[in-house]
Design a protein around this motif. Sequence first.
Motif, PDB file in Angstrom:
ATOM      1  N   HIS A  28       0.851  -1.184   0.000  1.00 15.24           N
ATOM      2  CA  HIS A  28       0.000   0.000   0.000  1.00 15.24           C
ATOM      3  C   HIS A  28       0.889   1.236   0.000  1.00 15.24           C
ATOM      4  O   HIS A  28       1.830   1.338   0.786  1.00 15.24           O
ATOM      5  N   GLU A  73       0.528   5.276   0.335  1.00 13.18           N
ATOM      6  CA  GLU A  73      -0.394   6.347   0.706  1.00 13.18           C
ATOM      7  C   GLU A  73      -0.009   7.642   0.002  1.00 13.18           C
ATOM      8  O   GLU A  73       1.171   7.989  -0.077  1.00 13.18           O
ATOM      9  N   GLU A 107      -1.116  11.924  -0.563  1.00 14.72           N
ATOM     10  CA  GLU A 107      -1.853  13.086  -0.079  1.00 14.72           C
ATOM     11  C   GLU A 107      -2.116  13.990  -1.281  1.00 14.72           C
ATOM     12  O   GLU A 107      -1.184  14.358  -2.000  1.00 14.72           O
TER      13      GLU A 107
END
Length: 186
Positions: free
Chosen positions: A163, A165, A167
Motif C-alpha cells: 500500500h 499512501e 496526499e
Amino acid sequence: MGKVVLDKTMSLDGFIAGPNDDVTRLFAWYGGKPTEALRDLGDPLKMTGAVVMGRRSFNMIDSPNGWVTPDGTSLPWPVFVLTHEAREKVTKGATTFTFVTDGIESAVTQAKAVAGSKNVGVMGANTAQQCLKAGLLDEIQIHLVPVLLGEGIRLFDPLGTQHIELESTRVIEAPGVTHLGFRIVK
C-alpha cells in the motif's frame, strides 16, 4: 534539494500510451499551447535538473539531436538510463545520457547529485513503478484525460500488494484534462 517527481498524462483507465505507443489522444488537451499549461502547472524546463528513465523510454526518444520535443526544442537535462548493458556516456544535442547498470537507487542518487536544488523527473511506467516500490518518489503529477484507451501501457500495473499512501496537493480542472497532484506519504 529538489524532489523526485513523476509527471505523466494518463487516460482514465490508467494508460500512458495506447496501442503502438500512440499518445495522440492523450496530448490533445495540450493543443500546442504550452504557455497556458505552464502558467498553471509550472515550467518543467526550469524546475527539472535531471531525468531517470528506462532503456525502452530511451530507445523511444533517442535521436541524433538528443531528446527533443515535437516542436524541436532540445531538452538540456542530464538523463540517467536504467539498463542491463554497460555503455559509455554519450552526448547528443543538448542531452547527456549516462547508462546505469546498478539499479534504480543508483540512478536516482546520481540524478539528484547533478540536479542540485531542482527536481529529478521520472520517465516511463517501469521506472516509475521501481521508484515507488523503492520509496524514492516524492510527488506524482497526473494529467488525467477523459478517455478510455482500453489497451496500451499502464502506468501503475503491476505494483504488487504494497500500500502506498498519497496526499492530494492539487486539483486543477481545464478543458479536456484534470491536473492532479499528490505527495507520497513516507
